[in-house]
Design a protein around this motif. Structure first.
Motif, PDB file in Angstrom:
ATOM      1  N   ALA A 125      49.798  58.572  36.534  1.00  0.00           N
ATOM      2  CA  ALA A 125      49.052  59.372  37.511  1.00  0.00           C
ATOM      3  C   ALA A 125      49.448  60.823  37.335  1.00  0.00           C
ATOM      4  O   ALA A 125      50.568  61.138  36.921  1.00  0.00           O
ATOM      5  N   SER A 170      44.461  61.440  40.439  1.00  0.00           N
ATOM      6  CA  SER A 170      43.850  60.441  39.559  1.00  0.00           C
ATOM      7  C   SER A 170      44.906  59.486  39.021  1.00  0.00           C
ATOM      8  O   SER A 170      45.875  59.915  38.402  1.00  0.00           O
ATOM      9  N   THR A 172      45.521  56.298  36.458  1.00  0.00           N
ATOM     10  CA  THR A 172      44.890  55.758  35.255  1.00  0.00           C
ATOM     11  C   THR A 172      45.607  54.490  34.810  1.00  0.00           C
ATOM     12  O   THR A 172      46.844  54.440  34.794  1.00  0.00           O
ATOM     13  N   ARG A 174      45.625  51.758  31.506  1.00  0.00           N
ATOM     14  CA  ARG A 174      45.217  51.783  30.106  1.00  0.00           C
ATOM     15  C   ARG A 174      45.818  50.593  29.360  1.00  0.00           C
ATOM     16  O   ARG A 174      46.974  50.216  29.585  1.00  0.00           O
ATOM     17  N   LYS A 183      40.733  52.992  32.544  1.00  0.00           N
ATOM     18  CA  LYS A 183      39.984  53.139  33.794  1.00  0.00           C
ATOM     19  C   LYS A 183      40.795  54.008  34.736  1.00  0.00           C
ATOM     20  O   LYS A 183      42.022  53.880  34.807  1.00  0.00           O
ATOM     21  N   SER A 184      40.132  54.903  35.448  1.00  0.00           N
ATOM     22  CA  SER A 184      40.803  55.777  36.405  1.00  0.00           C
ATOM     23  C   SER A 184      40.207  55.582  37.787  1.00  0.00           C
ATOM     24  O   SER A 184      39.023  55.274  37.929  1.00  0.00           O
TER      25      SER A 184
END
Length: 360
Positions: A125, A170, A172, A174, A183-184
């Protein structure tokens, strides 16, 4: 030509087959047991086989390719899983909360392996003004429900100067095996607002162009949210009576007897107090009122004592050019020494002359 199609190593499965040669292309499908048989003209063929299946409740594609030389040997085709890596993260907006700058909050994020292969999922993040900790930032998740998902606790700490109008937070997720599988999700977090104002006259000397005397003012927003401050001249009439026409100039060039100045959080803007001389003299006091347009209790009054700049020249004045002397007008050292010597000789001659007259 005959053979068997299998998936997952040795499991017979129906598959779609394509035989391609220079002369053309042939299509067929093996039966449920994976058996197939086809009559082909002599030649060399490229073969492609495709099949679909289900593993742990997830739809999976299988595929393989081969070359065929029609040498009488069977062609058994072992189809490999087409690996698809995919991840997902969700956050319930009902968790949205408000904290003070410097405080901490815990959120829960649901992380899922939505691919068709076991995977390791890495969490991260980023957001200016915040730091993050995870209950686990590296998850080993199999594919296929229900074991393909889990909850992760995200601890968010706001910096002491975190802004009200901060950027998105945000988070994230992965795939460790495929960085393109990512994807976030945006986590909403509000920061309690605090305000602060500091207004001063800049220590820099005012500028003077022969008509305008410009003083730089410094308006600092010590709060954590953008503020608009209104600057006014409460003693405009007194200044006019003293021979000065006063104007305020905002950093964006807007000018008037009253201007609004937008100052970002924890930032400083430098408007100008411009005084046009109309017979005025030094010693006059100019006052500038600074007030927050949203919170009038945050205000400051600046007092500027009008002083005309003093021009001081240190050292000799030098100039160059055709017909211009290198130094200021006057007698240089060489000439002065010569004149002193001449005067000394004249004095000596005069002294000798007087002595001879007395002796005669």
């Amino acid at each position: 030509m005959a053979g068997v199609t299998t998936v997952r190593g040795t499991v017979p499965s129906a598959a779609n087959l394509t035989f391609t040669a220079a002369a053309g292309r042939t299509f067929l499908r093996s039966d449920a047991g994976g058996d197939y048989e086809v009559f082909l003209p002599a030649g060399t063929y490229s073969v492609e086989a495709n099949a679909a299946g289900t593993e742990r409740g997830v739809t999976v594609a299988y595929r393989t390719t081969a070359s065929l030389a029609l040498d009488g040997q069977p062609l058994n085709l072992v189809l490999q899983k087409v690996v698809r890596r995919s991840v997902d993260a969700t956050w319930d907006e009902a968790q949205r909360t408000t904290i003070s700058a410097g405080d901490t909050v815990d959120y829960t994020v649901r992380v899922r392996n939505t691919g068709n292969e076991d995977d390791t999922i890495v969490l991260s993040a980023v957001a200016t003004g915040f730091t993050f900790q995870f209950s686990d930032d590296r998850l080993d998740l199999p594919f296929g429900a229900p074991r393909n998902e889990t909850n992760v606790r995200v601890t968010i700490t706001a910096a002491p100067d975190a802004h009200v109008d901060h950027g998105p937070i945000s988070l994230t997720v992965r795939s460790n095996a495929d960085s393109a599988a990512v994807k976030s999700v945006v986590l909403q977090l509000d920061i309690v607002r605090f305000r602060g104002l500091a207004a001063t006259v800049s220590s820099a000397a005012p500028s003077w162009d022969g008509r305008y005397l410009n003083y730089t003012l410094e308006v600092r927003n010590a709060g954590n949210g953008a503020e608009t401050y209104r600057l006014t001249l409460p003693n405009l009439g007194e200044l006019a009576a003293a021979g000065w026409r006063a104007t305020l100039v905002a950093p964006d060039g807007t000018a008037g007897e009253s201007v609004d100045v937008l100052v970002s959080a924890n930032a400083t803007q430098r408007p100008i107090l411009r005084l046009e001389k109309a017979g005025g003299s030094a010693g006059t006091l100019a006052r500038v009122q600074v007030v927050s347009t949203d919170a009038p209790q945050y205000a400051a009054l600046l007092t500027v004592k009008v002083q005309m700049p003093v021009l001081a020249v240190e050292g000799g004045v030098r100039a160059t050019g055709t017909g211009i002397a290198v130094q200021e007008p006057g007698i240089d050292l060489t000439t002065a020494a010569f004149l002193v010597a001449i005067l000394a000789v004249i004095a000596a001659v005069a002294y000798l002359y007087i002595l001879r007259r007395r002796s005669g």
